[in-house]
Design an enzyme around this catalytic site. Sequence first.
Site, PDB file in Angstrom:
ATOM      1  N   CYS A 203       0.849  -1.186   0.000  1.00 63.19           N
ATOM      2  CA  CYS A 203       0.000   0.000   0.000  1.00 63.19           C
ATOM      3  C   CYS A 203       0.882   1.232   0.000  1.00 63.19           C
ATOM      4  O   CYS A 203       1.889   1.298   0.720  1.00 63.19           O
ATOM      5  CB  CYS A 203      -0.894   0.003   1.243  1.00 63.19           C
ATOM      6  SG  CYS A 203      -1.963   1.451   1.372  1.00 63.19           S
TER       7      CYS A 203
ATOM      8  N   HIS B 161      -9.188  -3.468  -2.261  1.00 61.22           N
ATOM      9  CA  HIS B 161      -8.196  -2.680  -1.524  1.00 61.22           C
ATOM     10  C   HIS B 161      -8.596  -1.209  -1.474  1.00 61.22           C
ATOM     11  O   HIS B 161      -8.591  -0.592  -0.397  1.00 61.22           O
ATOM     12  CB  HIS B 161      -6.835  -2.854  -2.209  1.00 61.22           C
ATOM     13  CG  HIS B 161      -5.714  -2.108  -1.559  1.00 61.22           C
ATOM     14  ND1 HIS B 161      -4.649  -2.743  -0.966  1.00 61.22           N
ATOM     15  CD2 HIS B 161      -5.465  -0.766  -1.426  1.00 61.22           C
ATOM     16  CE1 HIS B 161      -3.796  -1.838  -0.489  1.00 61.22           C
ATOM     17  NE2 HIS B 161      -4.272  -0.633  -0.763  1.00 61.22           N
ATOM     18  N   GLU B 162      -8.945  -0.640  -2.631  1.00 65.59           N
ATOM     19  CA  GLU B 162      -9.259   0.786  -2.676  1.00 65.59           C
ATOM     20  C   GLU B 162     -10.581   1.101  -1.993  1.00 65.59           C
ATOM     21  O   GLU B 162     -10.711   2.124  -1.308  1.00 65.59           O
ATOM     22  CB  GLU B 162      -9.263   1.292  -4.120  1.00 65.59           C
ATOM     23  CG  GLU B 162      -7.936   1.147  -4.846  1.00 65.59           C
ATOM     24  CD  GLU B 162      -6.769   1.812  -4.138  1.00 65.59           C
ATOM     25  OE1 GLU B 162      -6.988   2.809  -3.412  1.00 65.59           O
ATOM     26  OE2 GLU B 162      -5.636   1.324  -4.297  1.00 65.59           O
TER      27      GLU B 162
ATOM     28  N   HIS C 296     -10.150   1.307   1.702  1.00 57.98           N
ATOM     29  CA  HIS C 296      -9.605   2.603   2.140  1.00 57.98           C
ATOM     30  C   HIS C 296     -10.724   3.571   2.488  1.00 57.98           C
ATOM     31  O   HIS C 296     -10.618   4.347   3.448  1.00 57.98           O
ATOM     32  CB  HIS C 296      -8.764   3.227   1.024  1.00 57.98           C
ATOM     33  CG  HIS C 296      -7.314   2.904   1.090  1.00 57.98           C
ATOM     34  ND1 HIS C 296      -6.526   3.183   2.186  1.00 57.98           N
ATOM     35  CD2 HIS C 296      -6.484   2.345   0.165  1.00 57.98           C
ATOM     36  CE1 HIS C 296      -5.281   2.804   1.943  1.00 57.98           C
ATOM     37  NE2 HIS C 296      -5.218   2.291   0.734  1.00 57.98           N
TER      38      HIS C 296
END
Length: 218
Positions: free
Chosen positions: A124, A166-167, A170
């Site tokens: 990351c 993953h995004e 966030h």
Amino acid sequence: MENTELRAHVQTLLDQNPEGVLPLIQAGDPVLRVGTQQYDGQLGDLLPDLLHAMHLTMLDAPGVGVAAPQVNVPLAIAVMWDPGTDDPDDPDDTRERVPFEYRVVINPRYEPVGDEKVSYFEGCLSVNGYQAVVARYRTVRFTGIDEHGDSFDEVLTGWPARIAQHETDHLNGTLYIDKADIRSLTTTENLIAYWAFDCEPHAAGGILGFEVAQKPQV
């Protein structure tokens, strides 16, 4: 933040970085943990400028995605892109890494399609210098809107699905290390030295003592 405060914050961020590459926030900063506001037009005509800067920041890093909290903007916005690999002998191919065209995603959500998970090393831009193994859903349904306000609803498999998860995480205040097997945590230098930077975690799991979700046959 109130809308006027948020606009002023984004304008200042852009003014302070006129070349378009924004500073990447690192783990420990609360903006990465408090979650985001759903985007509902708060930025008005500043949105294209922010998206352009996020795109440049992603390319400069380099990375395959940047979420707005990573550039200190608490909105549910991210940009993603991956050229994939054309080399059948490239170890990245074991990740089902295919080209993932550049896209803007706003207020995205994902849900698993089936229960199959696959483990790979993951890094990351906001946890600079480290990698760890994360078991993620191999296939997800990915929904949201783009920068034009048009809805998207697609099924992603392999590495594109991992990027989307993953995004989107966030935007909910979740970092990949929250889902990683902590025994796999390694510096990027040691990943290269010991595991050939191929993101294939089975050998590492056997030696370091962590479980690895079965990789798919590709």
